[in-house]
Motif scaffolding. Sequence first.
Motif, mmCIF file in Angstrom:
data_model
loop_
_atom_site.group_PDB
_atom_site.id
_atom_site.type_symbol
_atom_site.label_atom_id
_atom_site.label_comp_id
_atom_site.label_asym_id
_atom_site.label_seq_id
_atom_site.Cartn_x
_atom_site.Cartn_y
_atom_site.Cartn_z
ATOM 1 N N SER A 201 0.838 -1.205 0.000
ATOM 2 C CA SER A 201 0.000 0.000 0.000
ATOM 3 C C SER A 201 0.872 1.254 0.000
ATOM 4 O O SER A 201 0.558 2.228 -0.669
ATOM 5 N N ARG A 202 1.972 1.228 0.746
ATOM 6 C CA ARG A 202 2.884 2.371 0.741
ATOM 7 C C ARG A 202 3.598 2.477 -0.600
ATOM 8 O O ARG A 202 3.863 3.572 -1.082
ATOM 9 N N ALA B 120 2.917 6.653 -7.162
ATOM 10 C CA ALA B 120 2.067 7.766 -7.586
ATOM 11 C C ALA B 120 2.794 9.103 -7.412
ATOM 12 O O ALA B 120 2.782 9.949 -8.308
ATOM 13 N N PHE B 121 3.444 9.274 -6.268
ATOM 14 C CA PHE B 121 4.157 10.531 -6.040
ATOM 15 C C PHE B 121 5.371 10.670 -6.945
ATOM 16 O O PHE B 121 5.709 11.772 -7.384
ATOM 17 N N LEU B 122 6.050 9.567 -7.251
ATOM 18 C CA LEU B 122 7.172 9.635 -8.190
ATOM 19 C C LEU B 122 6.693 10.008 -9.589
ATOM 20 O O LEU B 122 7.366 10.771 -10.296
ATOM 21 N N ALA B 123 5.541 9.484 -9.996
ATOM 22 C CA ALA B 123 4.992 9.845 -11.303
ATOM 23 C C ALA B 123 4.651 11.328 -11.352
ATOM 24 O O ALA B 123 4.940 12.016 -12.346
ATOM 25 N N LEU B 124 4.047 11.837 -10.289
ATOM 26 C CA LEU B 124 3.739 13.269 -10.239
ATOM 27 C C LEU B 124 5.019 14.108 -10.249
ATOM 28 O O LEU B 124 5.093 15.139 -10.925
ATOM 29 N N ALA B 125 6.015 13.661 -9.494
ATOM 30 C CA ALA B 125 7.285 14.396 -9.462
ATOM 31 C C ALA B 125 7.929 14.419 -10.846
ATOM 32 O O ALA B 125 8.469 15.454 -11.275
ATOM 33 N N ALA B 126 7.872 13.292 -11.560
ATOM 34 C CA ALA B 126 8.436 13.249 -12.908
ATOM 35 C C ALA B 126 7.667 14.174 -13.847
ATOM 36 O O ALA B 126 8.270 14.877 -14.675
ATOM 37 N N ALA B 127 6.351 14.191 -13.723
ATOM 38 C CA ALA B 127 5.545 15.066 -14.577
ATOM 39 C C ALA B 127 5.858 16.539 -14.301
ATOM 40 O O ALA B 127 6.075 17.326 -15.230
#
Length: 140
Positions: free
Chosen positions: A54-55, A61-68
């Motif tokens: 779950s973590r 998700a946060f890594l994908a947002l950071a990359a975007a």
Amino acid sequence: MTEQDAYRAAEDDPAKAETNGSLGARLEAILRHGEDLVMAEIAYQKARVGFGWSRGKRVVAFLALAAAFGGLTLVALVVGLLIALAPLITAWGALAVVGLGLALLSFLCFRSAVTAFRQARSVVVGEGPDRAVVAREGAE
């Protein structure tokens, strides 16, 4: 004390089995408690994996947002450089400078990635890895 009483004592408390029961009752009590311990450990490990999973989903998700957001920042930087350099060296000159700079950075990153891949491959395949590199990477 009968063997059945010893068995019950062993079932309740293995310490009593040592003083009151037969060897068979003692072994059975030890096996039963060992089984309980193994099942508890399996349940604990399943809970740990579930928590980690779950973590892990949140991390991805946060890594994908950071990359975007990082990509958008780079686009903004490139556009800003083009706009800032255009009055100084014309639009085509600004495009050439920024394009060549990005190409140079891309080449350096690619070369570093290829070097890291070759080192990792030589370690995995066993083609005589450079021990200094392996020791240095392990220390970091």
